[in-house]
Scaffold this motif. Structure first.
Motif, PDB file in Angstrom:
ATOM      1  N   LEU A 118       8.211  18.460  40.117  1.00 21.90           N
ATOM      2  CA  LEU A 118       8.882  17.683  39.077  1.00 21.90           C
ATOM      3  C   LEU A 118       9.548  18.637  38.062  1.00 21.90           C
ATOM      4  N   PRO A 119      10.585  18.255  37.341  1.00 18.47           N
ATOM      5  CA  PRO A 119      11.128  16.904  37.307  1.00 18.47           C
ATOM      6  C   PRO A 119      11.916  16.560  38.573  1.00 18.47           C
ATOM      7  N   PRO A 156      13.723  24.757  28.947  1.00 19.43           N
ATOM      8  CA  PRO A 156      13.050  23.450  28.807  1.00 19.43           C
ATOM      9  C   PRO A 156      11.835  23.307  29.717  1.00 19.43           C
ATOM     10  N   SER A 157      10.892  22.503  29.268  1.00 15.62           N
ATOM     11  CA  SER A 157       9.694  22.225  30.072  1.00 15.62           C
ATOM     12  C   SER A 157       9.033  20.974  29.526  1.00 15.62           C
ATOM     13  N   THR A 158       8.497  20.168  30.403  1.00 15.96           N
ATOM     14  CA  THR A 158       7.605  19.075  29.988  1.00 15.96           C
ATOM     15  C   THR A 158       6.186  19.399  30.451  1.00 15.96           C
ATOM     16  N   GLN A 161       1.973  26.996  38.602  1.00 15.81           N
ATOM     17  CA  GLN A 161       2.401  25.838  39.403  1.00 15.81           C
ATOM     18  C   GLN A 161       1.850  25.957  40.827  1.00 15.81           C
TER      19      GLN A 161
END
Ligand code: CP
Length: 303
Positions: free
Chosen positions: A266-267, A54-56, A138
């Motif tokens: 984040l998250p 998962p990733s946003t 990042q």
């Protein structure tokens, strides 16, 4: 200055001038990231995004970056709905995406996955996180946030707090901080300390660091507090996670005696109270925005 990397796999592959090149270019990209200027430099180019975890932020900011440069995106954000469900292995899926796209962004739970793929496809590969390994884009946006705030990176004092054992963002970040003579205070529960091989590397790089477990009394005298989430999904035993869950939570009150900026990849789960968000030195949402110009700079440099 020039940039000579074909792939973005580990921050350890970067020289200091590679880092500086990307950060300078990101600054030029900011007006495009903010929609103040329009770019067509990647017109007709396609980015292939392969996200097995998962990733946003990482996925959406890479996609935003590519589109803001005039390019487009193909790919998937989960295994479901792809032929991975029929048993296709990573190697084959990457071969296929490399036939369609001009570069690949890969997030995978296996440490070393991005390096393996970069060795086996002809298009550039960006590591968007490989298990508890590395997350170089990042790190670059973290550095960019510090540079944009303070005007430079050299000799900063940084408290890195939370899950230092499994957190790939900090496994990347510390090598870059060492390049710029930063001093690091590692704050974590004993079970989640920075892996000893990374500490050994930092000693070899002559990076000044200390290891602490108490939190609030060690964040007053720093330039940056870098909070991280406890990486629940990487614990082999869920009971071990419950022992460390919620050990460090920062509140607005805790920030009274410090001028440090507060960062977080984040998250967040429970590490930063919502009452902190209104402080001027709460940088984490701005930090997430900076992911766009930094990833634009990376895409522009390798495609
Ligand atoms: N910082 C980060 O990697 O966030 P995502 O997991 O949402 O991409």
């Amino acid at each position: 200055m020039s940039f000579n990397l074909k792939d973005i796999i580990s921050i350890r592959d970067f020289s200091k001038s590679d880092v500086e090149y990307i950060l300078d270019l990101a600054e030029e990209m900011e007006p495009i990231a903010k929609s103040e200027k329009v770019s067509h430099v990647k017109d007709g180019k396609l980015l292939g995004v392969m996200f097995y975890e998962p990733s946003t932020r990482t996925r959406l900011s890479f996609e935003t970056a590519m589109k803001r440069l005039g390019g487009d995106v193909v790919g998937f954000n989960q295994k479901q709905g792809t032929s991975v469900q029929k048993g296709e292995v990573l190697y084959d899926t990457a071969q296929i995406v490399s036939q369609y796209a001009d570069a690949i962004v890969l997030r995978h739970d296996m440490e070393g996955a991005a390096r393996f793929i970069s060795d086996n496809v002809d298009v550039p590969v960006i590591n968007a996180g490989d298990g508890a390994g590395q997350h170089p884009s990042q790190t670059l946006l973290d550095l960019y946030t510090i540079k944009r705030t303070f005007g430079g990176l050299k000799n900063k004092k940084i408290a890195i707090v939370g899950d230092l054992k499994y957190g790939r963002t900090v496994h990347s970040l510390v090598y870059a901080l060492a390049m710029f003579n930063c001093e690091i205070i590692f704050i974590s529960p004993e079970q989640l300390q920075m892996p000893s091989e990374i500490l050994d590397d930092l000693k070899r790089l002559k990076c000044k660091f200390t290891i602490k477990s108490s939190f609030i009394d060690n964040i007053e005298d720093v330039d940056v507090i870098y909070m991280t989430r406890i990486q629940k999904e990487r614990f082999p035993d869920p009971k071990e996670y419950l022992k460390v869950k919620g050990q460090y939570t920062l509140t607005k009150n805790n920030m009274i005696n410090t001028d440090a900026i507060l960062m977080h990849p984040l998250p967040r789960v429970d590490e930063i109270n919502f009452d902190v968000d209104s402080l001027d030195n709460a940088m984490y949402f701005k930090q997430a925005f900076y992911g766009v110009p930094v990833r634009m700079a990376l895409l522009d440099s390798i495609i």
